[in-house]
Scaffold this motif. Structure first.
Motif, PDB file in Angstrom:
ATOM      1  N   ASP A 269       0.831  -1.208   0.000  1.00 56.67           N
ATOM      2  CA  ASP A 269       0.000   0.000   0.000  1.00 56.67           C
ATOM      3  C   ASP A 269       0.863   1.255   0.000  1.00 56.67           C
ATOM      4  O   ASP A 269       0.444   2.308  -0.503  1.00 56.67           O
ATOM      5  CB  ASP A 269      -0.925   0.016   1.224  1.00 56.67           C
ATOM      6  N   GLY A 270       2.075   1.144   0.545  1.00 52.98           N
ATOM      7  CA  GLY A 270       2.973   2.297   0.600  1.00 52.98           C
ATOM      8  C   GLY A 270       3.441   2.762  -0.768  1.00 52.98           C
ATOM      9  O   GLY A 270       3.854   3.920  -0.921  1.00 52.98           O
ATOM     10  N   VAL A 271       3.361   1.888  -1.796  1.00 54.35           N
ATOM     11  CA  VAL A 271       3.809   2.316  -3.127  1.00 54.35           C
ATOM     12  C   VAL A 271       2.967   3.483  -3.640  1.00 54.35           C
ATOM     13  O   VAL A 271       3.441   4.279  -4.464  1.00 54.35           O
ATOM     14  CB  VAL A 271       3.783   1.154  -4.159  1.00 54.35           C
ATOM     15  N   PHE A 272       1.736   3.597  -3.154  1.00 53.67           N
ATOM     16  CA  PHE A 272       0.878   4.686  -3.619  1.00 53.67           C
ATOM     17  C   PHE A 272       1.256   6.024  -2.983  1.00 53.67           C
ATOM     18  O   PHE A 272       0.641   7.050  -3.286  1.00 53.67           O
ATOM     19  CB  PHE A 272      -0.592   4.349  -3.364  1.00 53.67           C
ATOM     20  N   TRP A 273       2.278   5.991  -2.100  1.00 54.21           N
ATOM     21  CA  TRP A 273       2.853   7.236  -1.580  1.00 54.21           C
ATOM     22  C   TRP A 273       4.033   7.692  -2.448  1.00 54.21           C
ATOM     23  O   TRP A 273       4.519   8.811  -2.277  1.00 54.21           O
ATOM     24  CB  TRP A 273       3.329   7.035  -0.142  1.00 54.21           C
ATOM     25  N   PHE A 274       4.486   6.846  -3.378  1.00 49.44           N
ATOM     26  CA  PHE A 274       5.642   7.186  -4.196  1.00 49.44           C
ATOM     27  C   PHE A 274       5.458   8.467  -5.010  1.00 49.44           C
ATOM     28  O   PHE A 274       6.461   9.147  -5.309  1.00 49.44           O
ATOM     29  CB  PHE A 274       5.970   6.019  -5.156  1.00 49.44           C
TER      30      PHE A 274
END
Length: 280
Positions: A270-275
């Motif tokens: 889910d953290g990839v959508f903070w990239f």
């Protein structure tokens, strides 16, 4: 010690923030200025409501998923319904401040989301239409992020459309990956139920792994190609960043044993959508 952080995670905060950051990237790429201040707030509220209601309905089914996230929603269902109602009231209030085009778009997309959630809740446990859940969620998620920007401008470029398709593919990649990882996680815990019905169980590990590899190859290749097609520096950076998002998800897929520990795959997945914050 991590309970408060885990609770925030179970409330889909990483997904909500990822939607806002991705929306900001789409805004800058589309050169829409100014985007109304209420747009990202409304987007965050709607994403939270949809994800939370979807899980609250899931836990009412007799075959509810046995994941920790669903157990959390089951234990706090009464409170979460109140929170959802409060978020809906705030979102309704914000509609009076949004541009008319965004309101119309939101009504259409919101209707589609409500129809989808209602249909999923009413369908039998192994109805073939449930296999559309992952692609539908990916499409609706991407549509909310990019569509709310596009309705505020007269035209949409090919670069924007390509990056929106890349983003949709990443969202789909994330969902299929999570299906596979949850299956493996439940097998390790001895809680896996063969009756669980999803693309991951119907297609099998091999075909899902193959699909995810091809998605990564296609998304990353598009990102590289865009660097030669457009002279827009921000479009080039955002294309490479989207490729990095897909490669990160592939890394989770490549080393499942490592990322299954302490739910690492959930945090990073889910953290990839903070990239997108890397290029803003």
């Amino acid at each position: 010690m991590l309970t408060p952080i885990r609770n925030v995670y179970y409330l889909s905060f990483p997904v909500v923030m990822g939607a806002v950051l991705s929306n900001r990237m789409a805004t800058r790429l589309s050169d829409v200025a100014p985007v109304h201040w209420a747009t990202p707030i409304m987007l965050a509220l709607v994403v939270f409501i949809i994800y939370t209601v979807d899980r609250l309905l899931d836990v009412q089914r007799p075959d509810r998923p046995p994941t920790a996230r669903h157990r959390f929603h089951h234990q706090h269902a009464s409170l979460l319904w109140l929170v959802v109602a409060g978020a809906a009231v705030v979102a309704l209030g914000l509609t009076f401040f949004l541009p008319t085009a965004v309101v119309k778009f939101g009504l259409v997309l919101g209707g589609l989301c409500a129809a989808y959630v209602g249909a999923v809740f009413r369908l039998p446990a192994r109805h073939p239409a449930l296999l559309l859940k992952e692609p539908m969620v990916a499409l609706l998620y991407a549509a909310g992020i990019w569509g709310s920007i596009w309705v505020q401008r007269p035209t949409v470029s090919g670069v924007e459309l390509t990056e929106a398709l890349m983003f949709t593919g990443i969202a789909f990649q994330n969902l299929i990956l999570f299906d596979l990882m949850e299956k493996r996680e439940l097998l390790v815990e001895g809680q896996y139920k063969p009756a669980v019905f999803s693309l991951a169980t119907e297609w099998g590990d091999y075909r899902c792994d193959l699909l995810l590899r091809w998605l990564t190859f296609g998304i990353f290749s598009c990102g590289l190609a865009l660097c030669f097609v457009t002279a827009d520096r921000f479009a080039q950076r955002s294309a490479l960043m989207l490729g990095l998002m897909s490669l990160t998800l592939y890394g989770i897929q490549r080393y499942p044993a490592y990322f299954l520990r302490n739910e690492r795959y959930r945090w990073l997945g889910d953290g990839v959508f903070w990239f997108p914050a890397l290029v803003l």
